[in-house]
Design an enzyme around this catalytic site. Sequence first.
Site, PDB file in Angstrom:
ATOM      1  N   LYS A  59     -46.779 -18.630 -25.689  1.00  0.00           N
ATOM      2  CA  LYS A  59     -47.777 -18.060 -24.796  1.00  0.00           C
ATOM      3  C   LYS A  59     -47.638 -18.548 -23.352  1.00  0.00           C
ATOM      4  CE  LYS A  59     -50.418 -15.779 -27.868  1.00  0.00           C
ATOM      5  NZ  LYS A  59     -50.781 -14.355 -27.775  1.00  0.00           N
ATOM      6  N   SER A 305     -43.531 -20.518 -33.840  1.00  0.00           N
ATOM      7  CA  SER A 305     -44.315 -20.899 -32.674  1.00  0.00           C
ATOM      8  C   SER A 305     -45.686 -21.379 -33.114  1.00  0.00           C
ATOM      9  CB  SER A 305     -44.460 -19.704 -31.726  1.00  0.00           C
ATOM     10  OG  SER A 305     -45.146 -20.075 -30.544  1.00  0.00           O
TER      11      SER A 305
END
Length: 314
Positions: A59, A305
Amino acid sequence: MNSPTANLPSRADVERAYSVISPFIRQTPVLTVAGRDLDLAIESVTLKLETLQRAGSFKIRGAFTNLLTRRIPPAGVVAASGGNHGAAVACAAGILGIPARIFVPATAAPLKLDRIRQAGAQVESEGAGYAEALARSEVWTRGSGALAIHAFDQPETICGQGTLALEISAQVPDVDTVLVAVGGGGLLAGIATWYGGARRIIGVEPERSPTLKRALEAGQPVDAPTESFATSLSPRRIGDLVYPIVARLRDKPILVTDDEIVAAQRTLWDAVRIWPEPEGAAAFAALTSGRYRPARDERVVVVVSGGNATMPSA
């Protein structure tokens, strides 16, 4: 960068984003693991370790792309997030000296809230899920004049996330297939934008929060259940800008159960001592569950992630 009303983001836009954000992000490593070590009937699997990224997830790529390519008003920026997007925006804003206010659902993990606060952002806990936090953030945006940084449905966000694929193409040039977890779809759209059909890109989403599957069935973004414990993969619907990009992918999304995600987390821990968030193990769960069965010599990259997780007990 393209404006939200212009054409869809392009590969060139991803390259431009990378040229801007590369001084601020980490080029995360890849780890190739023998299939036998993972109890898989495949020669090897390559993991793209965004758990090691700044703020713990991919992100941060979209966050820096927004903050470095858009005009920032004096009121700063605002974001709604299940946790990792908020942590990324807070981190990037703190580094650049930009005021930030992050709206999160009441169910957001304390560890992620700590990351946001430590970066210097203001935190507002609103509603039971992401949709409610987003609605409250939109009210704040209208009243404050702050710039909204959308978690997935923003051209700059998509291009920033696409820089992950740019790195993969250099690190694993012979990749055949990339498995990617899907929530709002920003990462999947970014990777699809970069590869443009040159590689097989497959979205993986929780069976109990099938945003992409429901959208493809309806021919447009529609509301889907938000019942998975992988809350960051459980927005109410996939993005409007995301949809036309990911709808062109030739493979349908793979659905995995919450139990299969937990099992994938455990396999990653037992085999390579990596413990991602549930969201970070979802794409890997497509392999460990057998829902995706690659050819033995297929070169598969899995995006892992979400490093903001509590470590497992022994």
